[in-house]
Write an enzyme that holds these catalytic residues in place. Structure first.
Site, PDB file in Angstrom:
ATOM      1  N   HIS A  58      31.560  44.902  49.323  1.00  0.00           N
ATOM      2  CA  HIS A  58      32.863  44.308  49.637  1.00  0.00           C
ATOM      3  C   HIS A  58      33.960  45.207  49.084  1.00  0.00           C
ATOM      4  O   HIS A  58      33.730  45.982  48.149  1.00  0.00           O
ATOM      5  CB  HIS A  58      32.975  42.917  49.019  1.00  0.00           C
ATOM      6  CG  HIS A  58      32.125  41.889  49.686  1.00  0.00           C
ATOM      7  ND1 HIS A  58      32.316  40.540  49.488  1.00  0.00           N
ATOM      8  CD2 HIS A  58      31.089  41.992  50.557  1.00  0.00           C
ATOM      9  CE1 HIS A  58      31.433  39.864  50.198  1.00  0.00           C
ATOM     10  NE2 HIS A  58      30.673  40.726  50.850  1.00  0.00           N
ATOM     11  N   GLU A  60      36.424  44.678  47.134  1.00  0.00           N
ATOM     12  CA  GLU A  60      36.659  44.544  45.693  1.00  0.00           C
ATOM     13  C   GLU A  60      35.625  45.315  44.880  1.00  0.00           C
ATOM     14  O   GLU A  60      35.964  45.991  43.904  1.00  0.00           O
ATOM     15  CB  GLU A  60      36.603  43.066  45.263  1.00  0.00           C
ATOM     16  CG  GLU A  60      37.617  42.171  45.932  1.00  0.00           C
ATOM     17  CD  GLU A  60      37.091  41.454  47.175  1.00  0.00           C
ATOM     18  OE1 GLU A  60      37.465  40.292  47.381  1.00  0.00           O
ATOM     19  OE2 GLU A  60      36.314  42.066  47.956  1.00  0.00           O
ATOM     20  N   CYS A  88      35.402  36.288  47.150  1.00  0.00           N
ATOM     21  CA  CYS A  88      34.258  35.382  47.261  1.00  0.00           C
ATOM     22  C   CYS A  88      33.594  35.223  45.887  1.00  0.00           C
ATOM     23  O   CYS A  88      34.012  35.829  44.904  1.00  0.00           O
ATOM     24  CB  CYS A  88      33.248  35.947  48.263  1.00  0.00           C
ATOM     25  SG  CYS A  88      32.397  37.437  47.697  1.00  0.00           S
ATOM     26  N   CYS A  91      32.378  38.551  44.340  1.00  0.00           N
ATOM     27  CA  CYS A  91      33.471  39.395  43.866  1.00  0.00           C
ATOM     28  C   CYS A  91      34.142  38.814  42.628  1.00  0.00           C
ATOM     29  O   CYS A  91      34.530  39.563  41.731  1.00  0.00           O
ATOM     30  CB  CYS A  91      34.462  39.638  44.995  1.00  0.00           C
ATOM     31  SG  CYS A  91      33.735  40.686  46.295  1.00  0.00           S
TER      32      CYS A  91
END
Length: 154
Positions: A58, A60, A88, A91
């Site tokens: 992701h 992040e 999420c 993360c």
């Protein structure tokens, strides 16, 4: 509703939006992230899960990994993470592990957002780190990128 956004906050989120655009052009969900320390961008990232065949890639996570390398430290307590979509669960876990001081996100994520939308992990006593959260910066632009991306997939 977020705070009175500084010009620097807006500029950093625009950089994150540019990263999200790169993700979209790569066929990835358009999410971008930027890590800032002392007013300087030290790392950027965008979703790469499909390109890298990596469910943890992701925006992040990519940005936090790069920031940790740039700082030569996995702890980033003076850093601000700007991300175009509410983080999420995975993360948020990485944010906690990195000891990020502040998270600024664009669009709220009613399906998977873990900073207040779908769930609020900041209320969990299991997490050993707290950080400042500011949501909604350039939310319309962030949301429009996502909406356009998913509409093109249908």
């Amino acid at each position: 509703m977020g705070p009175d956004w500084s010009d620097q906050d807006i500029a950093c989120m625009r950089t994150a939006l540019a990263e999200a655009g790169i993700a979209a052009s790569d066929g990835e969900v358009p999410v971008g992230a930027v890590v800032v320390v002392d007013g300087n961008v030290i790392a950027t990232g965008h979703n790469r899960s499909i390109c890298d065949s990596d469910p943890s890639a992701h925006a992040e996570i990519i940005a936090l990994r790069a920031a940790a390398l740039a700082q030569n430290n996995y702890r980033l307590p003076n850093a601000t993470l700007f991300v175009t979509l509410e983080p999420c669960v995975m993360c948020v876990g990485a944010i906690v592990q990195a000891r990020i001081g502040r998270v600024v996100f664009g669009a709220y994520d009613d399906k998977a957002g873990a900073l207040g939308s779908a769930m609020d992990l900041t209320d969990s006593r299991a997490l050993n780190h707290r950080f400042e959260i500011n949501g909604g910066l350039l939310a319309e632009e962030s949301g429009a990128l996502l909406k356009t991306f998913f509409q093109s997939r249908r």
